[in-house]
Design a protein around this motif. Structure first.
Motif, mmCIF file in Angstrom:
data_model
loop_
_atom_site.group_PDB
_atom_site.id
_atom_site.type_symbol
_atom_site.label_atom_id
_atom_site.label_comp_id
_atom_site.label_asym_id
_atom_site.label_seq_id
_atom_site.Cartn_x
_atom_site.Cartn_y
_atom_site.Cartn_z
ATOM 1 N N GLU A 136 0.816 -1.215 0.000
ATOM 2 C CA GLU A 136 0.000 0.000 0.000
ATOM 3 C C GLU A 136 0.850 1.265 0.000
ATOM 4 O O GLU A 136 0.339 2.368 0.193
ATOM 5 N N MET A 137 2.155 1.110 -0.220
ATOM 6 C CA MET A 137 3.081 2.233 -0.220
ATOM 7 C C MET A 137 3.887 2.209 -1.514
ATOM 8 O O MET A 137 3.789 1.272 -2.309
ATOM 9 N N ASN A 138 4.701 3.230 -1.711
ATOM 10 C CA ASN A 138 5.587 3.289 -2.872
ATOM 11 C C ASN A 138 7.001 2.869 -2.486
ATOM 12 O O ASN A 138 7.572 3.396 -1.521
ATOM 13 N N LEU A 139 7.559 1.912 -3.223
ATOM 14 C CA LEU A 139 8.975 1.608 -3.086
ATOM 15 C C LEU A 139 9.767 2.834 -3.515
ATOM 16 O O LEU A 139 9.522 3.389 -4.589
ATOM 17 N N CYS A 140 10.721 3.261 -2.674
ATOM 18 C CA CYS A 140 11.482 4.460 -3.030
ATOM 19 C C CYS A 140 12.983 4.225 -3.069
ATOM 20 O O CYS A 140 13.713 5.017 -3.677
ATOM 21 N N ASN A 141 13.469 3.135 -2.450
ATOM 22 C CA ASN A 141 14.902 2.891 -2.472
ATOM 23 C C ASN A 141 15.179 1.429 -2.143
ATOM 24 O O ASN A 141 14.452 0.819 -1.354
ATOM 25 N N ILE A 142 16.236 0.882 -2.735
ATOM 26 C CA ILE A 142 16.781 -0.421 -2.356
ATOM 27 C C ILE A 142 18.282 -0.251 -2.193
ATOM 28 O O ILE A 142 18.945 0.346 -3.049
ATOM 29 N N HIS A 143 18.816 -0.741 -1.075
ATOM 30 C CA HIS A 143 20.259 -0.714 -0.879
ATOM 31 C C HIS A 143 20.668 -1.884 0.006
ATOM 32 O O HIS A 143 19.826 -2.546 0.608
ATOM 33 N N THR A 144 21.969 -2.146 0.086
ATOM 34 C CA THR A 144 22.473 -3.253 0.891
ATOM 35 C C THR A 144 23.496 -2.757 1.906
ATOM 36 O O THR A 144 24.132 -1.710 1.725
ATOM 37 N N HIS A 145 23.662 -3.545 2.972
ATOM 38 C CA HIS A 145 24.711 -3.337 3.963
ATOM 39 C C HIS A 145 25.548 -4.601 4.044
ATOM 40 O O HIS A 145 25.005 -5.714 4.072
ATOM 41 N N THR A 146 26.872 -4.458 4.066
ATOM 42 C CA THR A 146 27.739 -5.624 4.179
ATOM 43 C C THR A 146 27.776 -6.096 5.626
ATOM 44 O O THR A 146 28.199 -5.357 6.519
ATOM 45 N N ASN A 147 27.361 -7.337 5.824
ATOM 46 C CA ASN A 147 27.026 -7.962 7.100
ATOM 47 C C ASN A 147 25.662 -7.453 7.555
ATOM 48 O O ASN A 147 25.199 -6.385 7.137
ATOM 49 N N GLU A 160 22.681 -7.383 4.279
ATOM 50 C CA GLU A 160 21.292 -7.112 4.657
ATOM 51 C C GLU A 160 20.722 -6.146 3.627
ATOM 52 O O GLU A 160 21.284 -5.071 3.403
ATOM 53 N N VAL A 161 19.632 -6.561 2.988
ATOM 54 C CA VAL A 161 19.000 -5.737 1.958
ATOM 55 C C VAL A 161 17.806 -5.004 2.552
ATOM 56 O O VAL A 161 17.001 -5.599 3.272
ATOM 57 N N HIS A 162 17.710 -3.712 2.247
ATOM 58 C CA HIS A 162 16.598 -2.886 2.717
ATOM 59 C C HIS A 162 15.787 -2.392 1.522
ATOM 60 O O HIS A 162 16.310 -1.702 0.642
ATOM 61 N N TRP A 163 14.517 -2.770 1.500
ATOM 62 C CA TRP A 163 13.550 -2.223 0.552
ATOM 63 C C TRP A 163 12.794 -1.132 1.296
ATOM 64 O O TRP A 163 11.977 -1.413 2.182
ATOM 65 N N VAL A 164 13.047 0.129 0.958
ATOM 66 C CA VAL A 164 12.470 1.254 1.682
ATOM 67 C C VAL A 164 11.201 1.719 0.976
ATOM 68 O O VAL A 164 11.184 1.882 -0.250
ATOM 69 N N HIS A 165 10.152 1.942 1.749
ATOM 70 C CA HIS A 165 8.856 2.356 1.211
ATOM 71 C C HIS A 165 8.395 3.657 1.886
ATOM 72 O O HIS A 165 8.716 3.919 3.046
#
Length: 278
Positions: A74-85, A135-140
């Motif tokens: 119900e939201m808009n995806l606005c960013n995807i990024h990763t963190h090492t570990n 760790e992958v973050h899909w930000v909405h």
């Protein structure tokens, strides 16, 4: 809105801090997951609940109850990024690496990888190699926003006080074309019911843990907290991800201009900075 603008400036700077792969060997005898905590009078308790945390523990004394964001669909995806570990600690990623910017936690299965899975695989996506955890973050966002570079894309100028949500999944990166393909979890212009959406987010790695928190990244610690308010949904188990698919994601270009994995914020352990998990 003024507080939100400040928050965006700080969180964008934090997540923009990039880091290469961890080189410290996992410390199996570590008696603590993080460096010594500051005294309670140095904790930034006025900033609201913080992230990352141990998702296996529901303990939390920070009672700031800002509204939870709606489901990602119900939201808009606005960013995807990763963190090492992994920034978070969870049942499937509980091996403490170090308290450096490229520290955090590794997937439990890391010592069991085969020589083939660990074979070097250089490519376009930097800061990650076979055997690393990410760790992958899909930000909405609740804003009418299109996916873009940095977390600033999640709060466009015309949108005030949005709700923010992060869907998180931890992966064990391997050199194996038969492992998960990151392209299936990217964006690629995918719009569903008028909303920008990831093509998919893993649904077979356990029941996600939902909680209130903040943004992450190595610019923050327990004395210097993130002012942003974020709803988190973190899956408890690791999954294997083909490193070749990360290289292709960077090499072919993506809406987020992501070409390198970011550093981690060390685990928040002070109960005063954690929201209770309901």
């Amino acid at each position: 809105m003024r507080r939100l603008a400040l928050a965006l400036t700080l969180l964008t700077a934090a997540c923009g801090t990039e880091s290469g792969p961890a080189t410290d060997a996992p410390d199996q005898d570590a008696v603590a997951d993080v460096a010594a905590e500051p005294a309670s009078n140095e904790l930034c308790v006025h900033m609201g609940p913080q992230t990352p945390r141990d998702i296996a523990s529901a303990t939390g004394l920070n009672m700031e109850a800002f509204p939870l964001a709606p489901p990602a669909s119900e939201m808009n995806l606005c960013n995807i990024h990763t963190h090492t570990n992994a920034e978070h600690k969870g049942p499937g990623f509980s091996v403490f690496v170090s308290n450096a910017d490229d520290g955090g936690f590794a997937c439990n299965e890391t010592p069991n990888l085969s020589d083939a899975e660990l074979a070097p695989a250089p490519g376009a996506y930097q800061g990650v190699q076979p055997g690393d955890t990410i760790e992958v973050h899909w930000v909405h966002t609740s804003c009418e926003a299109a996916p873009g570079e940095g977390l600033g894309a999640c709060v466009p100028e015309a949108c005030s006080d949005p709700l923010l949500r992060v869907e998180a999944q931890v992966f064990l990166v391997v050199n194996d074309p038969g492992a998960l393909d990151f392209a299936t979890m990217g964006y690629g212009g995918n719009v569903v019911d008028g909303r920008h959406q990831a093509k998919s987010i893993p649904s077979s790695t356990g029941e996600p843990v939902l909680f209130r928190g903040s943004t992450t990244g190595p610019s923050y610690d327990q004395s210097n907290c993130s002012p942003a308010r974020v709803t988190w949904n973190v899956r408890p188990a690791c999954a294997k991800l083909d490193i070749g698919s990360l290289h292709r994601w960077a090499d072919e270009g993506n809406a987020f201009n992501e070409t390198k994995s970011h550093g981690v914020r060390q685990l928040v352990t002070a109960a005063e900075l954690l929201s209770p998990i309901e």
